[in-house]
Design a protein around this motif. Structure first.
Motif, PDB file in Angstrom:
ATOM      1  N   SER A  46       8.324   7.215  -9.206  1.00 56.31           N
ATOM      2  CA  SER A  46       7.071   6.520  -8.891  1.00 56.31           C
ATOM      3  C   SER A  46       7.339   5.278  -8.043  1.00 56.31           C
ATOM      4  O   SER A  46       6.570   4.958  -7.133  1.00 56.31           O
ATOM      5  N   THR A  47       8.446   4.576  -8.302  1.00 55.86           N
ATOM      6  CA  THR A  47       8.820   3.426  -7.480  1.00 55.86           C
ATOM      7  C   THR A  47       9.116   3.880  -6.067  1.00 55.86           C
ATOM      8  O   THR A  47       8.679   3.253  -5.089  1.00 55.86           O
ATOM      9  N   LEU A  48       9.848   4.965  -5.946  1.00 53.57           N
ATOM     10  CA  LEU A  48      10.160   5.509  -4.627  1.00 53.57           C
ATOM     11  C   LEU A  48       8.886   5.870  -3.870  1.00 53.57           C
ATOM     12  O   LEU A  48       8.725   5.517  -2.698  1.00 53.57           O
ATOM     13  N   GLU A  49       7.966   6.557  -4.512  1.00 51.76           N
ATOM     14  CA  GLU A  49       6.705   6.948  -3.865  1.00 51.76           C
ATOM     15  C   GLU A  49       5.922   5.725  -3.396  1.00 51.76           C
ATOM     16  O   GLU A  49       5.376   5.716  -2.289  1.00 51.76           O
TER      17      GLU A  49
END
Length: 59
Positions: A46-49
């Motif tokens: 989710s952080t990457l997205e």
């Protein structure tokens, strides 16, 4: 996948918050690259997205 191209006009001014978010995103991508073979480091999808979304909002 989108690609970058030369801008035909100057980019508008950006507030420091937006720049900080972009630098944070680049920093996270760099850490992912640095740790890609490190089994003890786990990336958060989710952080990457969220970081990818930040970078796609503005070239």
């Amino acid at each position: 996948m989108k690609s970058f191209s030369r801008a035909s006009q100057p980019l508008s001014n950006v507030d420091e918050t937006a720049i900080k978010q972009q630098l944070d995103a680049i920093d996270y991508l760099q850490r992912m690259t640095d740790h890609q073979f490190d089994r003890s480091w786990e990336q958060d999808s989710s952080t990457l997205e969220n970081h990818l979304k930040t970078l796609q909002e503005r070239p």
